[in-house]
Design a protein around this motif. Structure first.
Motif, mmCIF file in Angstrom:
data_model
loop_
_atom_site.group_PDB
_atom_site.id
_atom_site.type_symbol
_atom_site.label_atom_id
_atom_site.label_comp_id
_atom_site.label_asym_id
_atom_site.label_seq_id
_atom_site.Cartn_x
_atom_site.Cartn_y
_atom_site.Cartn_z
ATOM 1 N N SER A 286 16.500 3.004 10.742
ATOM 2 C CA SER A 286 15.315 2.154 10.790
ATOM 3 C C SER A 286 14.048 2.988 10.731
ATOM 4 O O SER A 286 13.083 2.627 10.068
ATOM 5 C CB SER A 286 15.369 1.264 12.029
ATOM 6 N N THR A 287 14.025 4.139 11.385
ATOM 7 C CA THR A 287 12.873 5.037 11.326
ATOM 8 C C THR A 287 12.702 5.585 9.912
ATOM 9 O O THR A 287 11.588 5.653 9.390
ATOM 10 C CB THR A 287 13.045 6.198 12.323
ATOM 11 N N SER A 288 13.796 5.937 9.298
ATOM 12 C CA SER A 288 13.761 6.442 7.922
ATOM 13 C C SER A 288 13.244 5.370 6.967
ATOM 14 O O SER A 288 12.438 5.650 6.080
ATOM 15 C CB SER A 288 15.159 6.886 7.510
ATOM 16 N N PHE A 289 13.692 4.142 7.146
ATOM 17 C CA PHE A 289 13.252 3.037 6.297
ATOM 18 C C PHE A 289 11.755 2.790 6.459
ATOM 19 O O PHE A 289 11.039 2.586 5.480
ATOM 20 C CB PHE A 289 14.037 1.766 6.641
ATOM 21 N N LYS A 290 11.259 2.836 7.689
ATOM 22 C CA LYS A 290 9.833 2.623 7.937
ATOM 23 C C LYS A 290 8.982 3.686 7.253
ATOM 24 O O LYS A 290 7.966 3.378 6.654
ATOM 25 C CB LYS A 290 9.540 2.628 9.441
ATOM 26 N N LEU B 42 5.390 5.208 2.549
ATOM 27 C CA LEU B 42 5.097 5.994 1.348
ATOM 28 C C LEU B 42 4.990 5.103 0.114
ATOM 29 O O LEU B 42 4.110 5.299 -0.718
ATOM 30 C CB LEU B 42 6.183 7.052 1.135
ATOM 31 N N VAL B 43 5.865 4.123 0.011
ATOM 32 C CA VAL B 43 5.856 3.223 -1.148
ATOM 33 C C VAL B 43 4.581 2.378 -1.173
ATOM 34 O O VAL B 43 3.961 2.200 -2.214
ATOM 35 C CB VAL B 43 7.114 2.324 -1.146
ATOM 36 N N ARG B 44 4.163 1.869 -0.015
ATOM 37 C CA ARG B 44 2.944 1.054 0.039
ATOM 38 C C ARG B 44 1.709 1.865 -0.336
ATOM 39 O O ARG B 44 0.782 1.342 -0.937
ATOM 40 C CB ARG B 44 2.763 0.457 1.435
ATOM 41 N N GLY B 45 1.675 3.135 0.010
ATOM 42 C CA GLY B 45 0.514 3.966 -0.278
ATOM 43 C C GLY B 45 0.513 4.574 -1.664
ATOM 44 O O GLY B 45 -0.479 5.170 -2.090
ATOM 45 N N LEU B 46 1.592 4.420 -2.406
ATOM 46 C CA LEU B 46 1.725 5.050 -3.717
ATOM 47 C C LEU B 46 0.610 4.683 -4.704
ATOM 48 O O LEU B 46 0.060 5.580 -5.348
ATOM 49 C CB LEU B 46 3.100 4.736 -4.306
ATOM 50 N N PRO B 47 0.225 3.423 -4.849
ATOM 51 C CA PRO B 47 -0.843 3.115 -5.816
ATOM 52 C C PRO B 47 -2.162 3.816 -5.479
ATOM 53 O O PRO B 47 -2.892 4.238 -6.384
ATOM 54 C CB PRO B 47 -1.006 1.597 -5.715
ATOM 55 N N PHE B 48 -2.443 3.979 -4.210
ATOM 56 C CA PHE B 48 -3.687 4.619 -3.803
ATOM 57 C C PHE B 48 -3.614 6.125 -4.026
ATOM 58 O O PHE B 48 -4.590 6.746 -4.426
ATOM 59 C CB PHE B 48 -3.998 4.270 -2.348
ATOM 60 N N MET C 276 -8.167 -3.161 3.068
ATOM 61 C CA MET C 276 -8.281 -4.586 2.752
ATOM 62 C C MET C 276 -6.977 -5.116 2.162
ATOM 63 O O MET C 276 -6.579 -6.244 2.434
ATOM 64 C CB MET C 276 -9.432 -4.821 1.773
ATOM 65 N N THR C 277 -6.325 -4.305 1.354
ATOM 66 C CA THR C 277 -5.097 -4.735 0.686
ATOM 67 C C THR C 277 -3.899 -4.754 1.627
ATOM 68 O O THR C 277 -3.146 -5.726 1.664
ATOM 69 C CB THR C 277 -4.786 -3.799 -0.502
ATOM 70 N N LEU C 278 -3.731 -3.681 2.382
ATOM 71 C CA LEU C 278 -2.527 -3.537 3.206
ATOM 72 C C LEU C 278 -2.708 -4.003 4.641
ATOM 73 O O LEU C 278 -1.725 -4.168 5.359
ATOM 74 C CB LEU C 278 -2.077 -2.081 3.201
ATOM 75 N N GLY C 279 -3.949 -4.200 5.062
ATOM 76 C CA GLY C 279 -4.210 -4.677 6.430
ATOM 77 C C GLY C 279 -3.652 -3.734 7.466
ATOM 78 O O GLY C 279 -3.915 -2.531 7.422
ATOM 79 N N PRO C 280 -2.842 -4.238 8.380
ATOM 80 C CA PRO C 280 -2.324 -3.383 9.453
ATOM 81 C C PRO C 280 -1.356 -2.302 8.978
ATOM 82 O O PRO C 280 -1.058 -1.373 9.706
ATOM 83 C CB PRO C 280 -1.630 -4.361 10.398
ATOM 84 N N TRP C 281 -0.872 -2.396 7.755
ATOM 85 C CA TRP C 281 0.052 -1.392 7.231
ATOM 86 C C TRP C 281 -0.660 -0.243 6.517
ATOM 87 O O TRP C 281 -0.019 0.685 6.049
ATOM 88 C CB TRP C 281 1.064 -2.028 6.281
ATOM 89 N N ALA C 282 -1.981 -0.311 6.442
ATOM 90 C CA ALA C 282 -2.735 0.760 5.804
ATOM 91 C C ALA C 282 -2.593 2.055 6.601
ATOM 92 O O ALA C 282 -2.503 2.023 7.822
ATOM 93 C CB ALA C 282 -4.204 0.368 5.678
ATOM 94 N N ARG C 283 -2.604 3.154 5.885
ATOM 95 C CA ARG C 283 -2.506 4.454 6.552
ATOM 96 C C ARG C 283 -3.822 4.784 7.228
ATOM 97 O O ARG C 283 -4.894 4.422 6.778
ATOM 98 C CB ARG C 283 -2.148 5.532 5.547
ATOM 99 N N ARG C 284 -3.701 5.525 8.326
ATOM 100 C CA ARG C 284 -4.890 5.977 9.051
ATOM 101 C C ARG C 284 -4.759 7.475 9.281
ATOM 102 O O ARG C 284 -3.679 7.987 9.509
ATOM 103 C CB ARG C 284 -5.004 5.258 10.398
ATOM 104 N N VAL C 285 -5.884 8.144 9.257
ATOM 105 C CA VAL C 285 -5.881 9.595 9.477
ATOM 106 C C VAL C 285 -6.128 9.885 10.925
ATOM 107 O O VAL C 285 -6.804 9.237 11.622
ATOM 108 C CB VAL C 285 -6.949 10.272 8.602
#
Length: 71
Positions: free
Chosen positions: A11-15, A20-26, A62-71
């Motif tokens: 489950s950790t690996s999947f998350k 990574l997949v969600r951030g790929l377009p950016f 704006m696109t990913l909401g709570p799933w957006a990456r943060r530094v």
């Protein structure tokens, strides 16, 4: 048989894979900007890069909401 410890690792690996997949377009947009600077289509400027990065970061949030990456 279904030990919770056995399910934690996949489950950790999947998350992390989905993050990574969600951030790929950016990440691809960042790479395209860098390539355009290298070939001379866009002027090399740290101020322009910072502006581009802020806009892209806002778009990602704006696109990913709570799933957006943060530094």
């Amino acid at each position: 048989m279904n030990n919770p410890q056995n399910l934690t690792r996949p489950s950790t690996s999947f998350k992390s894979t989905m993050a990574l997949v969600r951030g790929l377009p950016f990440d691809m947009a960042r790479e395209q900007y860098a390539n355009a600077v290298q070939v001379g289509l866009i002027e090399r400027s740290m101020l322009r890069w910072a502006k581009f990065e802020r806009q892209l970061d806002l778009l990602e949030k704006m696109t990913l909401g709570p799933w957006a990456r943060r530094v």
